[in-house]
Design a protein around this motif. Structure first.
Motif, PDB file in Angstrom:
ATOM      1  N   ASP A   1      -3.789  10.381   9.054  1.00 58.51           N
ATOM      2  CA  ASP A   1      -4.449   9.162   9.529  1.00 58.51           C
ATOM      3  C   ASP A   1      -3.817   8.655  10.816  1.00 58.51           C
ATOM      4  O   ASP A   1      -2.861   9.227  11.348  1.00 58.51           O
ATOM      5  CB  ASP A   1      -4.481   8.088   8.435  1.00 58.51           C
ATOM      6  CG  ASP A   1      -3.116   7.491   8.118  1.00 58.51           C
ATOM      7  OD1 ASP A   1      -2.147   7.739   8.877  1.00 58.51           O
ATOM      8  OD2 ASP A   1      -3.018   6.769   7.111  1.00 58.51           O
ATOM      9  N   ALA A   2      -4.378   7.564  11.339  1.00 63.09           N
ATOM     10  CA  ALA A   2      -3.972   7.048  12.641  1.00 63.09           C
ATOM     11  C   ALA A   2      -2.538   6.545  12.648  1.00 63.09           C
ATOM     12  O   ALA A   2      -1.912   6.457  13.715  1.00 63.09           O
ATOM     13  CB  ALA A   2      -4.918   5.919  13.071  1.00 63.09           C
ATOM     14  N   ALA A   3      -2.006   6.240  11.482  1.00 57.92           N
ATOM     15  CA  ALA A   3      -0.621   5.774  11.401  1.00 57.92           C
ATOM     16  C   ALA A   3       0.354   6.929  11.183  1.00 57.92           C
ATOM     17  O   ALA A   3       1.553   6.700  11.034  1.00 57.92           O
ATOM     18  CB  ALA A   3      -0.477   4.756  10.270  1.00 57.92           C
ATOM     19  N   GLY A   4      -0.170   8.151  11.165  1.00 58.77           N
ATOM     20  CA  GLY A   4       0.690   9.312  10.986  1.00 58.77           C
ATOM     21  C   GLY A   4       0.919   9.707   9.538  1.00 58.77           C
ATOM     22  O   GLY A   4       1.666  10.655   9.270  1.00 58.77           O
ATOM     23  N   ARG A   5       0.275   9.019   8.596  1.00 59.06           N
ATOM     24  CA  ARG A   5       0.439   9.375   7.186  1.00 59.06           C
ATOM     25  C   ARG A   5      -0.365  10.629   6.864  1.00 59.06           C
ATOM     26  O   ARG A   5      -1.493  10.772   7.326  1.00 59.06           O
ATOM     27  CB  ARG A   5      -0.017   8.220   6.290  1.00 59.06           C
ATOM     28  CG  ARG A   5       0.858   6.983   6.361  1.00 59.06           C
ATOM     29  CD  ARG A   5       0.325   5.878   5.464  1.00 59.06           C
ATOM     30  NE  ARG A   5      -0.917   5.342   5.991  1.00 59.06           N
ATOM     31  CZ  ARG A   5      -1.018   4.192   6.650  1.00 59.06           C
ATOM     32  NH1 ARG A   5       0.057   3.465   6.882  1.00 59.06           N
ATOM     33  NH2 ARG A   5      -2.188   3.770   7.102  1.00 59.06           N
ATOM     34  N   GLU A   6       0.193  11.481   6.059  1.00 57.44           N
ATOM     35  CA  GLU A   6      -0.473  12.729   5.674  1.00 57.44           C
ATOM     36  C   GLU A   6      -0.921  12.638   4.220  1.00 57.44           C
ATOM     37  O   GLU A   6      -0.221  12.077   3.375  1.00 57.44           O
ATOM     38  CB  GLU A   6       0.480  13.909   5.846  1.00 57.44           C
ATOM     39  CG  GLU A   6      -0.180  15.253   5.625  1.00 57.44           C
ATOM     40  CD  GLU A   6       0.775  16.413   5.882  1.00 57.44           C
ATOM     41  OE1 GLU A   6       1.434  16.847   4.908  1.00 57.44           O
ATOM     42  OE2 GLU A   6       0.868  16.877   7.034  1.00 57.44           O
ATOM     43  N   TYR A   7      -2.102  13.204   3.949  1.00 62.66           N
ATOM     44  CA  TYR A   7      -2.662  13.173   2.605  1.00 62.66           C
ATOM     45  C   TYR A   7      -3.103  14.572   2.185  1.00 62.66           C
ATOM     46  O   TYR A   7      -3.605  15.357   3.000  1.00 62.66           O
ATOM     47  CB  TYR A   7      -3.900  12.266   2.540  1.00 62.66           C
ATOM     48  CG  TYR A   7      -3.676  10.841   2.963  1.00 62.66           C
ATOM     49  CD1 TYR A   7      -3.307   9.861   2.041  1.00 62.66           C
ATOM     50  CD2 TYR A   7      -3.860  10.467   4.291  1.00 62.66           C
ATOM     51  CE1 TYR A   7      -3.117   8.546   2.437  1.00 62.66           C
ATOM     52  CE2 TYR A   7      -3.671   9.160   4.700  1.00 62.66           C
ATOM     53  CZ  TYR A   7      -3.300   8.203   3.769  1.00 62.66           C
ATOM     54  OH  TYR A   7      -3.119   6.900   4.167  1.00 62.66           O
ATOM     55  N   LEU A   8      -2.956  14.855   0.915  1.00 58.23           N
ATOM     56  CA  LEU A   8      -3.620  16.013   0.330  1.00 58.23           C
ATOM     57  C   LEU A   8      -5.055  15.599   0.052  1.00 58.23           C
ATOM     58  O   LEU A   8      -5.304  14.657  -0.700  1.00 58.23           O
ATOM     59  CB  LEU A   8      -2.911  16.437  -0.954  1.00 58.23           C
ATOM     60  CG  LEU A   8      -3.316  17.776  -1.574  1.00 58.23           C
ATOM     61  CD1 LEU A   8      -2.208  18.288  -2.501  1.00 58.23           C
ATOM     62  CD2 LEU A   8      -4.624  17.700  -2.333  1.00 58.23           C
ATOM     63  N   ASP A   9      -5.983  16.270   0.660  1.00 57.42           N
ATOM     64  CA  ASP A   9      -7.400  15.903   0.558  1.00 57.42           C
ATOM     65  C   ASP A   9      -7.993  16.506  -0.718  1.00 57.42           C
ATOM     66  O   ASP A   9      -8.529  17.604  -0.706  1.00 57.42           O
ATOM     67  CB  ASP A   9      -8.157  16.395   1.786  1.00 57.42           C
ATOM     68  CG  ASP A   9      -9.641  16.076   1.730  1.00 57.42           C
ATOM     69  OD1 ASP A   9     -10.037  15.285   0.849  1.00 57.42           O
ATOM     70  OD2 ASP A   9     -10.402  16.614   2.556  1.00 57.42           O
ATOM     71  N   ALA A  10      -7.895  15.773  -1.808  1.00 56.70           N
ATOM     72  CA  ALA A  10      -8.472  16.227  -3.075  1.00 56.70           C
ATOM     73  C   ALA A  10      -9.901  15.732  -3.241  1.00 56.70           C
ATOM     74  O   ALA A  10     -10.419  15.670  -4.362  1.00 56.70           O
ATOM     75  CB  ALA A  10      -7.613  15.768  -4.254  1.00 56.70           C
ATOM     76  N   MET A  11     -10.544  15.390  -2.124  1.00 62.66           N
ATOM     77  CA  MET A  11     -11.966  15.059  -2.102  1.00 62.66           C
ATOM     78  C   MET A  11     -12.758  16.102  -1.322  1.00 62.66           C
ATOM     79  O   MET A  11     -13.978  16.049  -1.286  1.00 62.66           O
ATOM     80  CB  MET A  11     -12.183  13.689  -1.455  1.00 62.66           C
ATOM     81  CG  MET A  11     -11.521  12.540  -2.173  1.00 62.66           C
ATOM     82  SD  MET A  11     -11.571  11.003  -1.208  1.00 62.66           S
ATOM     83  CE  MET A  11     -13.319  10.855  -0.859  1.00 62.66           C
ATOM     84  N   ALA A  12     -12.023  17.035  -0.688  1.00 67.24           N
ATOM     85  CA  ALA A  12     -12.662  18.001   0.213  1.00 67.24           C
ATOM     86  C   ALA A  12     -13.595  17.277   1.174  1.00 67.24           C
ATOM     87  O   ALA A  12     -14.759  17.638   1.328  1.00 67.24           O
ATOM     88  CB  ALA A  12     -13.403  19.084  -0.564  1.00 67.24           C
ATOM     89  N   SER A  13     -13.052  16.217   1.800  1.00 70.22           N
ATOM     90  CA  SER A  13     -13.831  15.372   2.693  1.00 70.22           C
ATOM     91  C   SER A  13     -14.995  14.757   1.908  1.00 70.22           C
ATOM     92  O   SER A  13     -14.772  13.979   0.997  1.00 70.22           O
ATOM     93  CB  SER A  13     -14.321  16.178   3.904  1.00 70.22           C
ATOM     94  OG  SER A  13     -15.033  15.357   4.798  1.00 70.22           O
ATOM     95  N   ALA A  14     -16.219  15.115   2.214  1.00 70.90           N
ATOM     96  CA  ALA A  14     -17.377  14.639   1.461  1.00 70.90           C
ATOM     97  C   ALA A  14     -17.781  15.696   0.437  1.00 70.90           C
ATOM     98  O   ALA A  14     -18.958  15.990   0.255  1.00 70.90           O
ATOM     99  CB  ALA A  14     -18.535  14.333   2.403  1.00 70.90           C
TER     100      ALA A  14
END
Length: 489
Positions: free
Chosen positions: A104-117
């Motif tokens: 994200d814009a603040a530099g936080r990283e996420y594991l995308d367990a939504m596969a985007s949409a």
């Protein structure tokens, strides 16, 4: 990190920079696709945070302020499926992704367990998909398929036909799953009219979800899909008498089949039975083994067309290429989207039989289907879809979905011991933790996000739907963080 003159970071190149990369460093004004060409050719780098407008790379550092981005978003963007006002629209402001992670814009990283949409089947920033789009854009973006054709559309149709059961080999391309639903209903209705035996009733699940056009929402009995105005055609919606946690059991099969038999036989003969292979928005509900086989037999007895919605399940999501393969059936029509283009471009398809296709010769006005969209079968989308299928096959993502899905489900099953969890179920890389209360589900999703995992919520169901490119360490992290978030409730 290498940078442009305006401070746009590029992921590191391995080896000497090609001449075109040097051009990026030395010149402000460049071809808008030059940067993509560099990475697509190298396959080892990816541009992040780049904004290209009118041939210029604009410095995005000033635009990375999260507060400013949220303020602009709340002022100008109408978010779908969200309350008006925006006060609670505090979702992440995403700027880049790689594989199964986003930042994200603040530099936080996420594991995308939504596969985007629910559509990032091949993960984010895949160089082969970017290269496919760039290559086709440089040749021919699109051409109207009602007056001509282009090479990628035939290739994509041929590839899809080769994956489907024999006889399903005539494909119509549209832009979204909703449009595919709209087309499927129209084709089913017109098929019977073309035969001189008009039928227009559709039988489906009340908890089914097939999109958000007027026709697609009319099919559903979900409260959020309620439509206003006159009923365009009759729909019989089956509400299973068993709860979701029991529907996947062998004991549920005869009960559910009987409920569909009553729906089909009670009334005028239906044009079609239209179902998902797994109820996605309806709560991640898994249907009993043999259900689609029973529906196939029922449709054969009554003449109704069997339409299977593979928009969500198709292309490996459930551990098979298509969800209906678990029952070994061949539908009459199949709708597809999401994983077909990996989320890189809007794209969807409907494939049917030669019998359905050829019936449209009887159309009294044009002797064909009077339905289509400006960008249906878009050349760039078709090229990307072929690249997606290449990646799925080369990386054996369908097989990986089955194996890693078992690991994910096994890791989540112990959550059943928590008093707020009423069920844990899964099929391939679709895992659902059903909570006892909607509030608990919302808190679970919020807690996971705080620890770097993005989960999806459908009512009381919390769903993990990671990209198919996730690996064992990603699955372990997903399980661990979900457990931690639940324990904190």
């Amino acid at each position: 990190m290498c940078k442009t003159t305006v401070g746009v970071p590029l992921a590191p190149f391995h080896g000497p920079l090609p001449a075109v990369a040097a051009m990026i460093t030395d010149h402000r004004r460049i071809d808008t696709l030059t940067g993509v060409r560099v990475c697509a050719a190298r396959r080892s780098c990816m541009i992040v945070g780049m904004s290209l407008t009118n041939g210029e790379i604009s410095g995005v550092a000033a635009d990375m302020d999260e507060g400013r981005a949220r303020e602009r978003d709340r002022r100008y963007v109408w978010h779908p499926w969200s309350p008006v006002g925006g006060a609670d629209q505090d979702g992440p402001v995403l700027v880049s992704g790689q594989g199964y992670r986003v930042r994200d814009a603040a530099g936080r990283e996420y594991l995308d367990a939504m596969a985007s949409a629910m559509n990032a089947s091949c993960g984010h920033a895949h160089p082969a998909l970017i290269a496919a789009a760039e290559r086709q854009m440089s040749l021919l973006p699109h051409f109207d398929l009602s007056v001509g054709t282009h090479l990628p559309v035939g290739r994509a149709a041929e590839r899809i036909g080769a994956l489907l059961p024999q006889g399903l080999d005539r494909t119509l391309f549209v832009n979204s799953g909703s449009e595919a639903t709209e087309a499927a209903v129209r084709i089913a209705h017109n098929y019977w009219t073309n035969k001189g035996e008009p039928r227009n009733r559709i039988v489906t699940f009340a908890a089914g979800y097939h999109g958000t056009t007027y026709v697609a929402q009319h099919l559903s009995g979900l409260p959020t899909n309620a439509v206003y105005g006159g009923e365009p055609f009759p729909v019989t919606r089956v509400r299973p008498s068993l709860p979701p946690r029991e529907l996947r059991t062998p004991e549920a099969l005869p009960v559910l089949v009987e409920e569909f038999e009553r729906a089909v036989l009670d009334g005028t003969p239906p044009a079609a039975v239209f179902v998902e292979a797994l109820l996605n928005v309806g709560g991640g509900v898994i249907l009993p083994d043999g259900f689609l086989r029973a529906l196939r037999d029922l449709c054969d007895r009554t003449g109704a067309l069997l339409i299977v919605d593979e928009v969500f399940c198709g292309f490996g999501r459930t551990g098979r290429m298509f969800g209906f393969e678990h029952d070994g059936v061949a539908p009459d029509l199949v709708t597809m989207s999401k994983g077909l283009s990996g989320g890189y471009v809007p794209f969807a398809a409907l494939t049917t039989t030669e019998a359905v296709y050829s019936s449209f010769a009887a159309d009294p006005l044009i002797g064909g289907l009077r339905y289509g969209h400006t960008t249906g079968g878009h050349a760039v989308a078709c090229a990307v879809a072929c690249a997606v299928l290449d990646v799925i096959e080369e990386r054996k993502l369908v097989e990986a979905s089955a194996v890693l899905g078992e690991q994910l489900l096994a890791g989540l099953r112990p959550l059943l011991d928590h008093p707020e969890v009423s069920d844990v179920r899964g099929l391939g890389l679709v895992a659902t933790v059903e909570c006892a209360r909607p509030e608990a589900a919302a808190d679970l999703v919020a807690g996971a996000r705080a620890h770097g995992v993005l989960l999806r919520r459908q009512g009381t169901a919390v769903m993990a739907i990671p990209p198919l490119v996730i690996d064992e360490s990603g699955v372990a992290e997903l399980v661990r963080v979900t457990g931690q978030a639940l324990a904190a409730l």
